[in-house]
Enzyme design. Structure first.
Site, PDB file in Angstrom:
ATOM      1  N   TYR A 171       6.577   7.533  17.163  1.00  0.00           N
ATOM      2  CA  TYR A 171       6.919   7.511  15.737  1.00  0.00           C
ATOM      3  C   TYR A 171       8.127   8.396  15.468  1.00  0.00           C
ATOM      4  O   TYR A 171       9.070   7.983  14.787  1.00  0.00           O
ATOM      5  CB  TYR A 171       5.711   7.988  14.929  1.00  0.00           C
ATOM      6  CG  TYR A 171       5.950   8.111  13.445  1.00  0.00           C
ATOM      7  CD1 TYR A 171       6.033   6.980  12.643  1.00  0.00           C
ATOM      8  CD2 TYR A 171       6.061   9.358  12.837  1.00  0.00           C
ATOM      9  CE1 TYR A 171       6.232   7.082  11.273  1.00  0.00           C
ATOM     10  CE2 TYR A 171       6.263   9.476  11.473  1.00  0.00           C
ATOM     11  CZ  TYR A 171       6.341   8.338  10.694  1.00  0.00           C
ATOM     12  OH  TYR A 171       6.547   8.462   9.340  1.00  0.00           O
ATOM     13  N   ILE A 184       3.164   4.450  -0.332  1.00  0.00           N
ATOM     14  CA  ILE A 184       4.379   4.771  -1.078  1.00  0.00           C
ATOM     15  C   ILE A 184       4.994   3.519  -1.681  1.00  0.00           C
ATOM     16  O   ILE A 184       5.441   3.513  -2.835  1.00  0.00           O
ATOM     17  CB  ILE A 184       5.390   5.491  -0.164  1.00  0.00           C
ATOM     18  CG1 ILE A 184       4.882   6.906   0.170  1.00  0.00           C
ATOM     19  CG2 ILE A 184       6.762   5.567  -0.808  1.00  0.00           C
ATOM     20  CD1 ILE A 184       5.746   7.652   1.166  1.00  0.00           C
ATOM     21  N   SER A 238      11.060  10.171   7.407  1.00  0.00           N
ATOM     22  CA  SER A 238       9.963  11.126   7.516  1.00  0.00           C
ATOM     23  C   SER A 238      10.525  12.478   7.918  1.00  0.00           C
ATOM     24  O   SER A 238      11.591  12.551   8.541  1.00  0.00           O
ATOM     25  CB  SER A 238       8.950  10.660   8.571  1.00  0.00           C
ATOM     26  OG  SER A 238       8.000  11.666   8.838  1.00  0.00           O
ATOM     27  N   SER A 283      -1.881   8.530   1.478  1.00  0.00           N
ATOM     28  CA  SER A 283      -1.664   7.095   1.657  1.00  0.00           C
ATOM     29  C   SER A 283      -2.560   6.635   2.804  1.00  0.00           C
ATOM     30  O   SER A 283      -3.398   7.387   3.292  1.00  0.00           O
ATOM     31  CB  SER A 283      -0.194   6.808   1.987  1.00  0.00           C
ATOM     32  OG  SER A 283       0.139   7.296   3.268  1.00  0.00           O
ATOM     33  N   LYS A 319      11.920   7.374  14.006  1.00  0.00           N
ATOM     34  CA  LYS A 319      12.470   7.979  12.786  1.00  0.00           C
ATOM     35  C   LYS A 319      13.757   8.753  13.075  1.00  0.00           C
ATOM     36  O   LYS A 319      14.676   8.766  12.249  1.00  0.00           O
ATOM     37  CB  LYS A 319      11.423   8.891  12.139  1.00  0.00           C
ATOM     38  CG  LYS A 319      10.196   8.149  11.618  1.00  0.00           C
ATOM     39  CD  LYS A 319      10.566   7.122  10.550  1.00  0.00           C
ATOM     40  CE  LYS A 319       9.349   6.483   9.912  1.00  0.00           C
ATOM     41  NZ  LYS A 319       9.702   5.528   8.833  1.00  0.00           N
ATOM     42  N   SER A 352       0.845  -1.200   0.000  1.00  0.00           N
ATOM     43  CA  SER A 352       0.000   0.000   0.000  1.00  0.00           C
ATOM     44  C   SER A 352       0.878   1.246   0.000  1.00  0.00           C
ATOM     45  O   SER A 352       2.097   1.168   0.176  1.00  0.00           O
ATOM     46  CB  SER A 352      -0.929   0.016   1.235  1.00  0.00           C
ATOM     47  OG  SER A 352      -0.166   0.117   2.436  1.00  0.00           O
TER      48      SER A 352
END
Length: 339
Positions: free
Chosen positions: A203, A62, A190, A239, A207, A60
């Site tokens: 998150y 990218i 990101s 997305s 990253k 799914s």
């Protein structure tokens, strides 16, 4: 021409050049090095053909769009994610719309958090195609929850998937690339790996960790100039990342993902990714404004970035609690209608 006249012309041109560059930046959707490569650099259609490209998170978003665009370049594709039926769907569409044959695409499902499976998966790719030219570490999940309300299990899951899973697979592929003295390790990070945002503390941590790992790995590979380590930092992209985001509990899902239509089209993000791969760029930022501006601010003026983030963060949290997309506060209604 006299020196006085020449200096006068330069004095007039300097402000004009500054204005032109400012307008270009305000319209930019990628960092200036990336956009220069798009204008003057090498084309993916020239550089990436006949390569073996392994894409994780290919079912799914990218990863899926990357598979579609790569299938038109004449590469050999390895598609990995947990959901085999979704990978088969992506493969069928690649065969329908690309120039590849069935033998050119390997569906290789596995769970990125199952690190014991990574070595066997790497051997399967090498056995199938004889080499791995590009590893695209795209698998991962985002987060939408306040730190104080979030279970530690959520933080552990984000680190296991986004960070340790990526590190593990990279370490399995790395010896093969070192032996061949060439290869590209491309990791979808990101902008949150540069400038942190509220509702995504776990998150952002995963990253930031990835960025540190990749920067250190790049320096360790100084004796292998043919191995390129690329850190791709997209901003908001259309997305399922919000829909699939973790919340305060592992078993709880997002009830309303909100409007995603104003975000950067996935096709544009992937095109810029391919340009970065073709030109061996070490780190790229892909985002519309004002996210791109915040990345520059976070990099070069972090104190100002923290101040702005604290002001905008309150509205972001309010949006999330009211059931709309957390980032929609940064866009006017006219922009949403225009898109």
């Amino acid at each position: 021409m006299s020196w006085e006249l020449l200096l006068a012309l330069l004095a007039l041109c300097a402000p004009l050049l500054l204005v032109v560059q400012l307008v270009r930046f305000l319209r930019a959707d990628g960092d200036l090095t990336l956009l220069w490569a798009e204008w003057q650099g090498r084309r993916p259609e020239w550089e990436l053909t006949d390569m073996v490209v392994w894409v994780t998170g290919a079912s799914s978003g990218i990863g899926e769009e990357l598979a579609y665009q790569l299938s038109k370049l004449g590469v050999s594709l390895v598609l990995s994610a947990r959901r085999v039926h979704e990978l088969e769907r992506v493969k069928r569409r690649c065969l329908e719309n690309g120039i590849l044959k069935g033998k050119d695409i390997l569906v290789l499902p596995f769970d990125l958090t199952d690190r014991s499976a990574h070595e066997a998966a790497t051997k399967a790719v090498v056995q199938e195609f004889g080499k791995i030219d590009i590893l695209v570490n795209n698998g991962g999940r985002s987060q939408r929850s306040l730190c104080a309300e979030t279970s530690l299990d959520v933080f552990k899951e984000l680190m296991e998937l986004n960070y340790l899973g990526t590190v593990s697979l990279t370490k399995c592929v790395l010896p093969h690339m070192i032996e061949r003295k060439q290869g590209k390790i491309v990791t979808v990070n990101s902008l949150a790996g540069i400038t942190s945002v509220p509702l995504s503390s776990g998150y952002c941590a995963s990253k930031h960790a990835l960025r540190g790992f990749l920067n250190a790995l790049r320096t360790e590979l100084v004796d292998y100039p043919g191995i390129i380590v690329s850190n791709i930092c997209p901003g908001p992209v259309q997305s399922n990342i919000v829909k699939n985001a973790l919340t305060e509990e592992l078993t709880k899902t997002i009830e309303n993902e909100g409007d995603q239509s104003y975000k950067m089209p996935t096709s544009r993000c992937v095109r810029l990714m391919l340009i970065s791969m073709a030109n061996d760029l070490k780190e790229v930022w892909i985002a519309d404004q004002p996210f791109l501006f915040m990345a520059y601010l976070g990099q070069y003026a972090p104190t100002w970035a923290w101040w702005i983030t604290s002001k905008l963060g309150k509205k972001r949290i309010e949006n999330f609690k009211s059931g709309v997309d957390a980032d929609c506060a940064y866009f006017s209604s006219s922009k949403k209608k225009a898109n």
